[in-house]
Design a protein around this motif. Structure first.
Motif, PDB file in Angstrom:
ATOM      1  N   GLN A 139     -29.603  18.361  62.980  1.00 49.31           N
ATOM      2  CA  GLN A 139     -28.748  19.146  63.802  1.00 49.31           C
ATOM      3  C   GLN A 139     -27.889  18.347  65.047  1.00 49.31           C
ATOM      4  OE1 GLN A 139     -27.494  22.277  63.570  1.00 49.31           O
ATOM      5  NE2 GLN A 139     -28.550  22.334  61.581  1.00 49.31           N
ATOM      6  N   ILE A 140     -28.779  17.478  65.617  1.00 47.80           N
ATOM      7  CA  ILE A 140     -28.045  16.486  66.780  1.00 47.80           C
ATOM      8  C   ILE A 140     -27.085  15.770  65.889  1.00 47.80           C
ATOM      9  CG2 ILE A 140     -28.707  14.526  68.273  1.00 47.80           C
ATOM     10  CD1 ILE A 140     -31.326  15.380  68.448  1.00 47.80           C
ATOM     11  N   ASP A 141     -27.316  14.964  64.864  1.00 46.14           N
ATOM     12  CA  ASP A 141     -26.389  14.140  64.216  1.00 46.14           C
ATOM     13  C   ASP A 141     -25.031  15.087  63.908  1.00 46.14           C
ATOM     14  OD1 ASP A 141     -27.967  12.040  64.265  1.00 46.14           O
ATOM     15  OD2 ASP A 141     -28.946  12.449  62.478  1.00 46.14           O
ATOM     16  N   LEU A 142     -25.233  16.249  63.442  1.00 52.90           N
ATOM     17  CA  LEU A 142     -24.388  17.085  63.037  1.00 52.90           C
ATOM     18  C   LEU A 142     -23.159  17.445  64.142  1.00 52.90           C
ATOM     19  CD1 LEU A 142     -24.667  20.295  61.108  1.00 52.90           C
ATOM     20  CD2 LEU A 142     -23.311  20.523  63.137  1.00 52.90           C
ATOM     21  N   TYR A 143     -23.826  17.829  65.305  1.00 52.13           N
ATOM     22  CA  TYR A 143     -22.964  17.959  66.595  1.00 52.13           C
ATOM     23  C   TYR A 143     -22.430  16.894  67.057  1.00 52.13           C
ATOM     24  CZ  TYR A 143     -24.217  22.972  66.474  1.00 52.13           C
ATOM     25  OH  TYR A 143     -24.414  24.255  66.083  1.00 52.13           O
ATOM     26  N   LYS A 144     -23.085  15.777  66.867  1.00 50.43           N
ATOM     27  CA  LYS A 144     -22.476  14.400  67.358  1.00 50.43           C
ATOM     28  C   LYS A 144     -21.239  14.249  66.452  1.00 50.43           C
ATOM     29  CE  LYS A 144     -26.215  11.729  69.227  1.00 50.43           C
ATOM     30  NZ  LYS A 144     -27.107  10.414  68.677  1.00 50.43           N
ATOM     31  N   PHE A 145     -21.203  14.281  65.038  1.00 53.00           N
ATOM     32  CA  PHE A 145     -20.159  14.209  64.315  1.00 53.00           C
ATOM     33  C   PHE A 145     -19.057  15.162  64.730  1.00 53.00           C
ATOM     34  CE2 PHE A 145     -23.028  12.319  61.210  1.00 53.00           C
ATOM     35  CZ  PHE A 145     -22.424  11.120  61.339  1.00 53.00           C
ATOM     36  N   LYS A 146     -19.273  16.688  64.949  1.00 45.34           N
ATOM     37  CA  LYS A 146     -18.440  17.591  65.363  1.00 45.34           C
ATOM     38  C   LYS A 146     -17.671  17.279  66.491  1.00 45.34           C
ATOM     39  CE  LYS A 146     -19.978  21.967  63.135  1.00 45.34           C
ATOM     40  NZ  LYS A 146     -20.339  22.967  63.249  1.00 45.34           N
ATOM     41  N   LYS A 147     -18.434  16.650  67.725  1.00 53.53           N
ATOM     42  CA  LYS A 147     -18.000  15.981  68.678  1.00 53.53           C
ATOM     43  C   LYS A 147     -16.848  15.068  68.638  1.00 53.53           C
ATOM     44  CE  LYS A 147     -19.969  13.165  71.458  1.00 53.53           C
ATOM     45  NZ  LYS A 147     -20.969  12.576  72.156  1.00 53.53           N
ATOM     46  N   GLU A 148     -17.145  14.054  67.810  1.00 56.54           N
ATOM     47  CA  GLU A 148     -16.454  12.880  67.558  1.00 56.54           C
ATOM     48  C   GLU A 148     -14.888  13.515  66.849  1.00 56.54           C
ATOM     49  OE1 GLU A 148     -15.070   9.064  67.459  1.00 56.54           O
ATOM     50  OE2 GLU A 148     -16.764  10.013  68.317  1.00 56.54           O
ATOM     51  N   ARG A 149     -15.155  14.647  66.089  1.00 62.79           N
ATOM     52  CA  ARG A 149     -13.779  15.091  65.136  1.00 62.79           C
ATOM     53  C   ARG A 149     -13.117  15.792  66.329  1.00 62.79           C
ATOM     54  NH1 ARG A 149     -10.461  13.191  61.596  1.00 62.79           N
ATOM     55  NH2 ARG A 149      -9.412  14.769  60.466  1.00 62.79           N
ATOM     56  N   THR A 150     -13.816  16.609  67.278  1.00 65.67           N
ATOM     57  CA  THR A 150     -12.965  17.286  68.268  1.00 65.67           C
ATOM     58  C   THR A 150     -12.179  16.323  69.229  1.00 65.67           C
ATOM     59  OG1 THR A 150     -14.792  18.940  68.166  1.00 65.67           O
ATOM     60  CG2 THR A 150     -13.350  18.784  70.044  1.00 65.67           C
ATOM     61  N   LYS A 151     -12.651  15.018  69.581  1.00 65.89           N
ATOM     62  CA  LYS A 151     -12.080  14.228  70.231  1.00 65.89           C
ATOM     63  C   LYS A 151     -10.954  13.739  69.484  1.00 65.89           C
ATOM     64  CE  LYS A 151     -15.720  12.390  73.107  1.00 65.89           C
ATOM     65  NZ  LYS A 151     -16.696  11.261  73.359  1.00 65.89           N
ATOM     66  N   GLU A 152     -11.076  13.620  68.243  1.00 66.80           N
ATOM     67  CA  GLU A 152      -9.974  12.891  67.495  1.00 66.80           C
ATOM     68  C   GLU A 152      -8.696  14.016  67.493  1.00 66.80           C
ATOM     69  OE1 GLU A 152     -13.089  10.472  64.388  1.00 66.80           O
ATOM     70  OE2 GLU A 152     -11.802  12.153  63.734  1.00 66.80           O
ATOM     71  N   TYR A 153      -9.128  15.310  67.274  1.00 67.39           N
ATOM     72  CA  TYR A 153      -8.088  16.125  67.167  1.00 67.39           C
ATOM     73  C   TYR A 153      -7.310  16.588  68.362  1.00 67.39           C
ATOM     74  CZ  TYR A 153      -5.969  20.948  66.913  1.00 67.39           C
ATOM     75  OH  TYR A 153      -5.129  21.910  66.807  1.00 67.39           O
ATOM     76  N   ILE A 154      -8.188  16.337  69.740  1.00 66.93           N
ATOM     77  CA  ILE A 154      -7.470  16.413  70.854  1.00 66.93           C
ATOM     78  C   ILE A 154      -6.625  15.430  71.309  1.00 66.93           C
ATOM     79  CG2 ILE A 154      -8.039  16.385  73.414  1.00 66.93           C
ATOM     80  CD1 ILE A 154      -8.392  19.119  72.080  1.00 66.93           C
ATOM     81  N   ALA A 155      -6.991  14.001  70.778  1.00 66.03           N
ATOM     82  CA  ALA A 155      -6.122  12.840  70.823  1.00 66.03           C
ATOM     83  C   ALA A 155      -4.966  13.002  69.917  1.00 66.03           C
ATOM     84  CB  ALA A 155      -6.967  11.717  70.205  1.00 66.03           C
ATOM     85  N   PHE A 156      -5.021  13.655  68.818  1.00 65.86           N
ATOM     86  CA  PHE A 156      -3.632  13.909  68.229  1.00 65.86           C
ATOM     87  C   PHE A 156      -2.787  15.093  68.577  1.00 65.86           C
ATOM     88  CE2 PHE A 156      -2.086  17.067  64.888  1.00 65.86           C
ATOM     89  CZ  PHE A 156      -1.036  16.041  64.379  1.00 65.86           C
ATOM     90  N   GLU A 157      -3.574  16.016  69.159  1.00 62.58           N
ATOM     91  CA  GLU A 157      -2.868  17.097  70.150  1.00 62.58           C
ATOM     92  C   GLU A 157      -1.939  16.523  71.197  1.00 62.58           C
ATOM     93  OE1 GLU A 157      -2.038  20.404  69.443  1.00 62.58           O
ATOM     94  OE2 GLU A 157      -2.776  20.042  67.588  1.00 62.58           O
ATOM     95  N   ALA A 158      -2.617  15.871  71.767  1.00 61.27           N
ATOM     96  CA  ALA A 158      -2.105  15.073  72.994  1.00 61.27           C
ATOM     97  C   ALA A 158      -1.021  14.265  72.590  1.00 61.27           C
ATOM     98  CB  ALA A 158      -3.184  14.128  73.675  1.00 61.27           C
ATOM     99  N   GLU A 159      -1.062  13.453  71.588  1.00 59.30           N
ATOM    100  CA  GLU A 159       0.007  12.442  71.320  1.00 59.30           C
ATOM    101  C   GLU A 159       1.144  13.389  70.464  1.00 59.30           C
ATOM    102  OE1 GLU A 159       0.840   8.629  68.400  1.00 59.30           O
ATOM    103  OE2 GLU A 159      -1.361   9.645  68.380  1.00 59.30           O
ATOM    104  N   LYS A 160       0.916  14.273  69.957  1.00 58.51           N
ATOM    105  CA  LYS A 160       1.893  15.250  69.384  1.00 58.51           C
ATOM    106  C   LYS A 160       2.814  15.867  70.570  1.00 58.51           C
ATOM    107  CE  LYS A 160       1.002  19.332  67.362  1.00 58.51           C
ATOM    108  NZ  LYS A 160       0.570  20.213  66.067  1.00 58.51           N
ATOM    109  N   ALA A 161       1.788  16.274  71.812  1.00 51.11           N
ATOM    110  CA  ALA A 161       2.584  17.052  72.993  1.00 51.11           C
ATOM    111  C   ALA A 161       3.566  16.037  73.718  1.00 51.11           C
ATOM    112  CB  ALA A 161       1.797  17.656  73.639  1.00 51.11           C
TER     113      ALA A 161
END
Length: 440
Positions: A139-161
C-alpha cells in the motif's frame, strides 16, 4: 438609436474594465516558476502525500506481529464468596490449618485481595498477519505511485494554464492590431462622411466594429483574470493576482514516433501494485486456516493490604490456537477478494487500451495541427496583403467600407486561428509527454 446605445454600453464596459484591472496586482511569472511552485504547494499533491503518510502509518501498525504486548493492572476485590475467599488466601499464600474448618469454608468472613499483575503476550507464528504486513507494505508503494502521477498531472495542468495565458496575451496583441486598423479606417471614413461622399451608416458600422473589438478585449482580459486565479490555486496562493508570462517560444515537439513503455507509467504501476496487494490479502485469508502460536506470561503480586506485596507468582506458557470452522466467513472473504482482484486486472487492461488510443489520437492531432499552422502562416501573409491593397484603394475612394472591414476581420480571424493552433500544438505536445511519462 440602437447603434448609439451599443456604443455607449461598449464605452461604459471599457471604463469599468480599466478601473477593475487597475485594482489587481500584476506579477510576471516564468513557466518553470509556475511548475515548481505548483509541485511544492498544490493542495492536491499535499493530499496525495498525506495518503502516503497514512499508508506508512498503517504499515507501522503491523509491527505488532513481532513485538510483545505488555499490560499492567492493579485490582482491588472484596468478597464473602466461599470459593473466591479461599482462592484469595491461596494467592496471598496465607492459608493455615484453621482455614480448613468447614464452618469457615462455607461461611467465610469478608476477604480482601489487592492484586498487582504484569502480563506479556509474544506472537511467535501468525502467517495470516505476516501476509497482511506484506500487503500493507504494498500500500505504501501504491500511494507513492499515486503521488508521482498526481505530480505529473499537476505539472501538466500548470503548463497548460501557462500556455492558456500565452494565448490570451497573444489574443490581446491581435485585437490591439485590429483596433489600430479599425481606427485608421474610421479616420478615413469620418473624413469621407464630412465630405458627403458616404452615408452615416458607414461611419456607424465602423464604430460598431470598433466597439466590438473593445468588447472582445474586455472579455480576453476577464479570461486572463480567471486563468490567473486558476494558476494561483495551482500554486496554493491567494486569489486576486494577474500574471504576465514570457513570450511564446519556438515550439519544441516530442519525437512523435518515440514512445516509452506505458506499463511503467505511475498510474498503471499503482494499479499493478494494488493487484499485488490484493493477492497478498488473499494469501493472508488462506493462511488464517492455519494454527496460530503465541507465548504467554504473567507475574502477579497479592496481599490483603493496599500497597503490600507479600505473595508473588508467575505463569508462563505457549498457546496454540486453531479456528477450525468460522461459518464459511473466511471462504467467502477469499471469494470477494478474488473478484476484486479480477476487477482490478480488467480495469488495468481497459486503462492501458484507453491510453494507447489517446496516445495515437494525440500523435494524429499533433500532425494535423502542425499542418494547420503552416497553412495559417501562408494565409495570414495573403490576408495581410489583401487588407493593405484594400486600404490603399479605400483611401483613394476606390473600395467600399464593408470590403475593408471584411478584410480586416478576415486578417484578425487568421491570426486568432494561428495563435489557437500554436496553443493546441503545445497542449497536445505536453499531453503526449504526460501520457508517455514513465516512472524513474
Amino acid at each position: 438609436m440602437s447603434k448609439q446605445r451599443f456604443l455607449i454600453v461598449g464605452i461604459v464596459l471599457i471604463l469599468f474594465q480599466k478601473i477593475s484591472l487597475a485594482q489587481e496586482t500584476t506579477i510576471h511569472l516564468a513557466k518553470t516558476q509556475l511548475i515548481e511552485a505548483a509541485l511544492a504547494n498544490n493542495n492536491t499533491i499535499k493530499i496525495a502525500q498525506a495518503d502516503e503518510a497514512i499508508a506508512t502509518a498503517n504499515y507501522k501498525l503491523t509491527d505488532a506481529i513481532f513485538l510483545p504486548q505488555v499490560g499492567f493492572t492493579y485490582s482491588v476485590f472484596n468478597t464473602n464468596n466461599p470459593l473466591n475467599a479461599f482462592g484469595f488466601k491461596l494467592q496471598q499464600k496465607s492459608i493455615s490449618t484453621s482455614d480448613f474448618n468447614p464452618d469457615l469454608l462455607n461461611n467465610p468472613k469478608p476477604t480482601s485481595d489487592f492484586t498487582t499483575k504484569l502480563e506479556v503476550k509474544q506472537p511467535l507464528l501468525n502467517m495470516d498477519l505476516m501476509y497482511q504486513r506484506k500487503g500493507a507494505a504494498k500500500q505504501i508503494d501504491l500511494y507513492k505511485f499515486k503521488k508521482e502521477r498526481t505530480k505529473e498531472y499537476i505539472a501538466f495542468e500548470a503548463e497548460k494554464a501557462y500556455l492558456q495565458l500565452q494565448l490570451l496575451y497573444k489574443s490581446i496583441t491581435v485585437l490591439e492590431e485590429a483596433k489600430q486598423t479599425i481606427e485608421a479606417v474610421l479616420l478615413v471614413t469620418e473624413n469621407y462622411f464630412k465630405q458627403g461622399l458616404i452615408q452615416k451608416s458607414d461611419v456607424l458600422n465602423v464604430q460598431i466594429e470598433q466597439a466590438t473589438v473593445e468588447y472582445n478585449l474586455i472579455k480576453v482580459k476577464s479570461e486572463i483574470k480567471t486563468t490567473s486565479d486558476f494558476i494561483s490555486v495551482l500554486m496554493g496562493n491567494s486569489l486576486g493576482k494577474i500574471y504576465t508570462v514570457d513570450d511564446e517560444k519556438n515550439i519544441v515537439q516530442l519525437e512523435v514516433e518515440k514512445q516509452n513503455d506505458i506499463n511503467k507509467r505511475a498510474d498503471f504501476m499503482a494499479m499493478q501494485t494494488a493487484i499485488e496487494a490484493t493477492d497478498l490479502l488473499i494469501k493472508s485469508s488462506k493462511m488464517s486456516y492455519l494454527p496460530k502460536l503465541n507465548a504467554l506470561g504473567s507475574f502477579q503480586l497479592n496481599d490483603n493490604r493496599m500497597l503490600a506485596f507479600s505473595a508473588n507468582s508467575y505463569l508462563i506458557g505457549v498457546q496454540l490456537s486453531w479456528d477450525i470452522f468460522k461459518g464459511n466467513s473466511t471462504k467467502n472473504a477469499i471469494i470477494v477478494q478474488t473478484q476484486e482482484r479480477n476487477k482490478l486486472t480488467t480495469q488495468l487492461t481497459q486503462q492501458k487500451e484507453q491510453a494507447i488510443f489517446e496516445i495515437e489520437k494525440c500523435k494524429q492531432e499533433i500532425k494535423e495541427t502542425t499542418a494547420n499552422i503552416n497553412v495559417h502562416k501562408t494565409t495570414i501573409k495573403q490576408a495581410d496583403e489583401a487588407l493593405r491593397i484594400l486600404q490603399n484603394r479605400y483611401e483613394q475612394g476606390l473600395a467600399k467600407t464593408s470590403d475593408v472591414m471584411m478584410a480586416a476581420s478576415q486578417l484578425s480571424q487568421k491570426k486568432f486561428a494561428l495563435a489557437q493552433n500554436i496553443f493546441m500544438l503545445n497542449v497536445h505536445t505536453a499531453f503526449l509527454h504526460f501520457l508517455t511519462t514513465s516512472t524513474k
